[in-house]
Design a protein around this motif. Structure first.
Motif, mmCIF file in Angstrom:
data_model
loop_
_atom_site.group_PDB
_atom_site.id
_atom_site.type_symbol
_atom_site.label_atom_id
_atom_site.label_comp_id
_atom_site.label_asym_id
_atom_site.label_seq_id
_atom_site.Cartn_x
_atom_site.Cartn_y
_atom_site.Cartn_z
ATOM 1 N N ASN A 172 0.856 -1.195 0.000
ATOM 2 C CA ASN A 172 0.000 0.000 0.000
ATOM 3 C C ASN A 172 0.888 1.240 0.000
ATOM 4 O O ASN A 172 1.793 1.360 0.841
ATOM 5 C CB ASN A 172 -0.916 0.021 1.222
ATOM 6 C CG ASN A 172 -1.959 -1.071 1.191
ATOM 7 O OD1 ASN A 172 -2.358 -1.527 0.122
ATOM 8 N ND2 ASN A 172 -2.414 -1.512 2.354
ATOM 9 N N GLU A 194 3.358 0.596 3.080
ATOM 10 C CA GLU A 194 3.072 -0.527 3.972
ATOM 11 C C GLU A 194 3.240 -1.826 3.184
ATOM 12 O O GLU A 194 2.587 -2.016 2.160
ATOM 13 C CB GLU A 194 1.650 -0.449 4.508
ATOM 14 C CG GLU A 194 1.361 0.794 5.334
ATOM 15 C CD GLU A 194 -0.121 0.877 5.682
ATOM 16 O OE1 GLU A 194 -0.459 0.744 6.865
ATOM 17 O OE2 GLU A 194 -0.930 1.075 4.749
ATOM 18 N N THR A 201 3.979 -7.204 8.752
ATOM 19 C CA THR A 201 3.776 -5.868 8.205
ATOM 20 C C THR A 201 5.003 -4.996 8.485
ATOM 21 O O THR A 201 5.465 -4.921 9.628
ATOM 22 C CB THR A 201 2.537 -5.191 8.830
ATOM 23 O OG1 THR A 201 1.382 -5.998 8.586
ATOM 24 C CG2 THR A 201 2.307 -3.805 8.225
ATOM 25 N N THR A 202 5.518 -4.357 7.437
ATOM 26 C CA THR A 202 6.624 -3.412 7.576
ATOM 27 C C THR A 202 6.202 -2.084 6.977
ATOM 28 O O THR A 202 5.655 -2.042 5.871
ATOM 29 C CB THR A 202 7.891 -3.905 6.848
ATOM 30 O OG1 THR A 202 8.212 -5.230 7.299
ATOM 31 C CG2 THR A 202 9.067 -2.986 7.127
ATOM 32 N N VAL A 203 6.412 -1.004 7.721
ATOM 33 C CA VAL A 203 6.039 0.325 7.247
ATOM 34 C C VAL A 203 7.304 1.138 6.979
ATOM 35 O O VAL A 203 8.164 1.286 7.854
ATOM 36 C CB VAL A 203 5.156 1.067 8.269
ATOM 37 C CG1 VAL A 203 4.798 2.463 7.751
ATOM 38 C CG2 VAL A 203 3.884 0.276 8.557
ATOM 39 N N LYS A 205 8.794 4.878 5.744
ATOM 40 C CA LYS A 205 8.390 6.282 5.663
ATOM 41 C C LYS A 205 9.584 7.125 5.243
ATOM 42 O O LYS A 205 10.646 7.068 5.867
ATOM 43 C CB LYS A 205 7.854 6.782 7.010
ATOM 44 C CG LYS A 205 7.259 8.178 6.964
ATOM 45 C CD LYS A 205 6.628 8.543 8.298
ATOM 46 C CE LYS A 205 6.006 9.926 8.269
ATOM 47 N NZ LYS A 205 5.391 10.298 9.561
#
Length: 259
Positions: A172, A194, A201-203, A205
């Motif tokens: 995402n 994401e 799950t790894t985010v 930024k």
């Protein structure tokens, strides 16, 4: 209290970056490159330079069509990924680790491009230095194609969201611009990705400061630089649709030619 852990940087994970921006129709876009070359280039094109190449999505298609490919990026991780991708495909490419705002190359190129809003500058001085750098590596009569780095939709800042799926991987993506300085036309470009993979799950930024360049400002800067001629603005990889006549703008292309 402990310090808040900083999210990982997407530029250090080129594979996920490659998936996140994998919506492009590379064959169609390279068709457009070649159409521009046939119509506007005054020199034969053998060597091409991708500025801000990232994971080099155009590399395989360009090499397949007979061009010698070089990718320039500030991220060593992206360049290493590109070299490994080339090695896996059994092809040879060159890479340049440099800042696009100020660089010099050992050889001249016949066609230069910078895609998907990748021009990274913080001031008009930066942009003029960038143009000087491109002029220094581009043969006279060669083209410089810029994708989506000029702010034509100046009525508001952007936000886009999309999802990419690949081999059981879900990515995402949220991209947005936030005003930072109205007088300097500076914004914060924010990219949040994401990744959902095997139940984990790894985010990621990433934030960077950018500067909005408006169309008439761009033309003045090109004139001030004095090393390029402006050929036109085109919509969505279509030379038959000038931006002035476009009913709905999508991926605006800017075309310059080295004097």
């Amino acid at each position: 209290m402990g310090m808040e852990k900083k999210p990982p940087d997407l530029y250090d994970s080129p594979f996920y970056y490659d998936v996140a921006f994998g919506f492009r129709d590379i064959g169609k876009e390279v068709d457009f490159f070649e159409e521009c070359i046939r119509k506007f280039s005054k020199i034969k094109v053998d060597k091409v330079l991708d500025i801000g190449c990232g994971p080099s999505p155009y590399m395989l298609e360009l090499v397949k069509r007979g061009y010698a490919f070089t990718g320039l990026d500030l991220s060593s991780s992206m360049l290493d990924y590109s070299l490994k991708k080339a090695s896996k495909a059994g092809i040879k490419i060159e890479t340049i680790h440099a800042d696009m705002r100020s660089f010099k190359t050992k050889e001249k190129f016949d066609f230069v491009f910078c895609m998907l809003g990748s021009i990274s500058i913080e001031s008009n001085r930066d942009f003029l230095s960038h143009l000087d750098s491109v002029a220094g590596c581009l043969g006279s009569g060669g083209l410089y194609l810029i994708d989506a780095s000029i702010d034509f939709d100046w009525t508001g800042l952007g936000r886009e969201r999309w999802t990419m799926l690949k081999n059981g991987l879900t990515v995402n993506v949220t991209w947005e611009e936030e005003p930072m300085s109205l007088t300097e036309q500076k914004v914060i470009d924010r990219l949040i990705v994401e990744v959902f993979e095997e139940g984990k799950t790894t985010v990621f930024k990433t934030e960077k400061i950018g500067k909005i360049i408006f169309p008439q400002e761009f033309l003045e800067l090109v004139e001030k630089n004095g090393k390029f001629e402006f050929l036109g603005w085109y919509n969505s990889f279509n030379l038959a649709e000038s931006l002035e006549k476009a009913k709905k703008m999508n991926r605006p292309m800017t075309l310059l030619r080295r004097k």
